[in-house]
Structure formats: structure tokens, C-alpha cells
Design a protein around this motif. Structure first.
Motif, PDB file in Angstrom:
ATOM      1  N   ILE A  34       0.759  -1.202   0.045  1.00 38.32           N
ATOM      2  CA  ILE A  34      -0.076   0.119   0.029  1.00 38.32           C
ATOM      3  C   ILE A  34       0.916   1.236  -0.091  1.00 38.32           C
ATOM      4  O   ILE A  34       0.743   2.105  -0.786  1.00 38.32           O
ATOM      5  N   ALA A  35       1.827   1.346   0.769  1.00 39.93           N
ATOM      6  CA  ALA A  35       2.724   2.371   0.857  1.00 39.93           C
ATOM      7  C   ALA A  35       3.535   2.735  -0.401  1.00 39.93           C
ATOM      8  O   ALA A  35       3.390   3.780  -0.927  1.00 39.93           O
ATOM      9  N   VAL A  36       4.043   1.723  -0.979  1.00 41.22           N
ATOM     10  CA  VAL A  36       4.830   1.844  -2.496  1.00 41.22           C
ATOM     11  C   VAL A  36       3.596   2.368  -3.343  1.00 41.22           C
ATOM     12  O   VAL A  36       3.888   3.190  -4.114  1.00 41.22           O
ATOM     13  N   ALA A  37       2.427   1.883  -3.414  1.00 34.60           N
ATOM     14  CA  ALA A  37       1.411   2.374  -4.465  1.00 34.60           C
ATOM     15  C   ALA A  37       0.883   3.811  -4.106  1.00 34.60           C
ATOM     16  O   ALA A  37       0.786   4.610  -5.193  1.00 34.60           O
ATOM     17  N   VAL A  38       0.969   4.006  -3.103  1.00 29.17           N
ATOM     18  CA  VAL A  38       0.113   5.512  -2.538  1.00 29.17           C
ATOM     19  C   VAL A  38       1.523   6.407  -3.044  1.00 29.17           C
ATOM     20  O   VAL A  38       1.126   7.472  -3.567  1.00 29.17           O
ATOM     21  N   VAL A  44      -9.060   0.467  -4.935  1.00 34.56           N
ATOM     22  CA  VAL A  44      -8.882  -0.026  -3.580  1.00 34.56           C
ATOM     23  C   VAL A  44      -8.262  -1.385  -3.778  1.00 34.56           C
ATOM     24  O   VAL A  44      -7.280  -1.866  -2.988  1.00 34.56           O
ATOM     25  N   LYS A  45      -8.678  -2.241  -4.660  1.00 34.95           N
ATOM     26  CA  LYS A  45      -8.461  -3.592  -4.883  1.00 34.95           C
ATOM     27  C   LYS A  45      -6.904  -3.439  -5.150  1.00 34.95           C
ATOM     28  O   LYS A  45      -6.361  -4.205  -4.653  1.00 34.95           O
ATOM     29  N   CYS A  46      -6.523  -2.584  -5.977  1.00 31.48           N
ATOM     30  CA  CYS A  46      -4.977  -2.673  -6.458  1.00 31.48           C
ATOM     31  C   CYS A  46      -4.205  -2.038  -5.350  1.00 31.48           C
ATOM     32  O   CYS A  46      -2.955  -2.174  -5.353  1.00 31.48           O
ATOM     33  N   LEU A  47      -4.628  -1.475  -4.335  1.00 30.68           N
ATOM     34  CA  LEU A  47      -3.803  -1.254  -3.258  1.00 30.68           C
ATOM     35  C   LEU A  47      -3.484  -2.398  -2.508  1.00 30.68           C
ATOM     36  O   LEU A  47      -2.424  -2.199  -1.632  1.00 30.68           O
ATOM     37  N   LEU A  48      -4.435  -3.301  -2.309  1.00 31.92           N
ATOM     38  CA  LEU A  48      -4.356  -4.522  -1.739  1.00 31.92           C
ATOM     39  C   LEU A  48      -3.546  -5.596  -2.185  1.00 31.92           C
ATOM     40  O   LEU A  48      -2.957  -6.555  -1.568  1.00 31.92           O
ATOM     41  N   CYS A  49      -3.608  -5.639  -3.478  1.00 33.33           N
ATOM     42  CA  CYS A  49      -3.152  -6.473  -4.525  1.00 33.33           C
ATOM     43  C   CYS A  49      -2.129  -5.965  -5.577  1.00 33.33           C
ATOM     44  O   CYS A  49      -1.968  -4.950  -5.449  1.00 33.33           O
ATOM     45  N   ASP A  50      -1.177  -7.088  -6.005  1.00 39.17           N
ATOM     46  CA  ASP A  50      -0.349  -6.553  -7.096  1.00 39.17           C
ATOM     47  C   ASP A  50      -0.939  -6.275  -8.263  1.00 39.17           C
ATOM     48  O   ASP A  50      -1.695  -7.306  -8.819  1.00 39.17           O
ATOM     49  N   CYS A  51      -0.926  -5.045  -8.575  1.00 36.29           N
ATOM     50  CA  CYS A  51      -1.804  -4.811  -9.883  1.00 36.29           C
ATOM     51  C   CYS A  51      -0.846  -3.709 -10.697  1.00 36.29           C
ATOM     52  O   CYS A  51       0.016  -3.041 -10.267  1.00 36.29           O
ATOM     53  N   LEU A  86     -10.805   0.894   7.107  1.00 32.06           N
ATOM     54  CA  LEU A  86     -11.421   0.743   5.814  1.00 32.06           C
ATOM     55  C   LEU A  86     -11.761   2.086   5.292  1.00 32.06           C
ATOM     56  O   LEU A  86     -11.487   2.307   4.022  1.00 32.06           O
ATOM     57  N   ARG A  87     -12.190   3.009   6.171  1.00 30.19           N
ATOM     58  CA  ARG A  87     -12.424   4.360   5.936  1.00 30.19           C
ATOM     59  C   ARG A  87     -11.392   5.012   5.371  1.00 30.19           C
ATOM     60  O   ARG A  87     -11.566   5.695   4.212  1.00 30.19           O
ATOM     61  N   THR A  88     -10.274   5.019   5.851  1.00 32.95           N
ATOM     62  CA  THR A  88      -8.994   5.529   5.310  1.00 32.95           C
ATOM     63  C   THR A  88      -8.573   4.906   4.275  1.00 32.95           C
ATOM     64  O   THR A  88      -8.185   5.771   3.275  1.00 32.95           O
ATOM     65  N   LEU A  89      -8.507   3.792   3.950  1.00 31.54           N
ATOM     66  CA  LEU A  89      -8.129   3.189   2.653  1.00 31.54           C
ATOM     67  C   LEU A  89      -8.992   3.642   1.609  1.00 31.54           C
ATOM     68  O   LEU A  89      -8.412   3.978   0.510  1.00 31.54           O
ATOM     69  N   VAL A  90     -10.295   3.924   1.701  1.00 30.72           N
ATOM     70  CA  VAL A  90     -11.248   4.468   0.698  1.00 30.72           C
ATOM     71  C   VAL A  90     -10.909   5.866   0.534  1.00 30.72           C
ATOM     72  O   VAL A  90     -11.056   6.169  -0.715  1.00 30.72           O
TER      73      VAL A  90
END
Length: 84
Positions: free
Chosen positions: A13-17, A68-75, A54-58
Motif C-alpha cells: 500500500i505504501a509503495v502504491a500510494v 482499492v483492490k489494487c492497493l491491496l493486491c499486486d496490480c 477501511l474508511r482511510t483506505l477508501v
């Protein structure tokens, strides 16, 4: 989920953000305003030091135009942007 798995997800998540924020040409200060969080919290998030609700993630996802799905998975970057 054990601690190692959690740390891996936090880093993903850190890297994607961080990557997306930089792609958008935003400072952490400006990105935190858009997302609606304190700059220090975003700094910790990008360092992989925060367990997100979950609120912060959204909010992060919407603020940076990420799926959101791509924050949690390798996309791929394309999937991050197109909402796949």
C-alpha cells in the motif's frame, strides 16, 4: 494473517500510494489535503508504518484516483488508474 504478511500488505500500500502521489505531482502536504488526513499520517502511511482503517483506505483511494483492490493486491499501473 501473521505479522510478516501484514507488513507486506502495508508496504504494498505504501509503495502504491507514494508512486501515485508522485505521478500526480503532489507534495505530501497537498495530497493529505485532498485525501482529508493529516500530513504526518500520510507520511507514516507512505513509510508502511500505519494500519489503515477501511474508511482511510477508501479515502486514500478516492483522493488519489486509485482502485482499492489494487492497493491491496499486486496490480499494474494501468489497473490502478482505470478502476479494473
Amino acid at each position: 494473517m501473521d505479522d510478516a504478511e501484514l507488513a507486506e500488505v502495508q508496504q504494498r500500500i505504501a509503495v502504491a500510494v507514494r508512486r501515485r502521489r508522485r505521478e500526480l505531482g503532489l507534495t505530501q502536504e497537498r495530497a493529505s489535503q485532498i485525501i482529508g488526513m493529516a500530513p504526518r499520517h500520510l507520511q507514516k502511511l507512505e513509510a508502511g508504518e500505519v494500519n489503515l482503517t477501511l474508511r482511510t483506505l477508501v479515502c486514500v483511494s478516492k483522493g488519489l484516483g486509485l482502485n482499492v483492490k489494487c492497493l491491496l493486491c499486486d496490480c499494474s499501473v494501468e489497473a490502478l488508474e482505470d478502476g479494473s
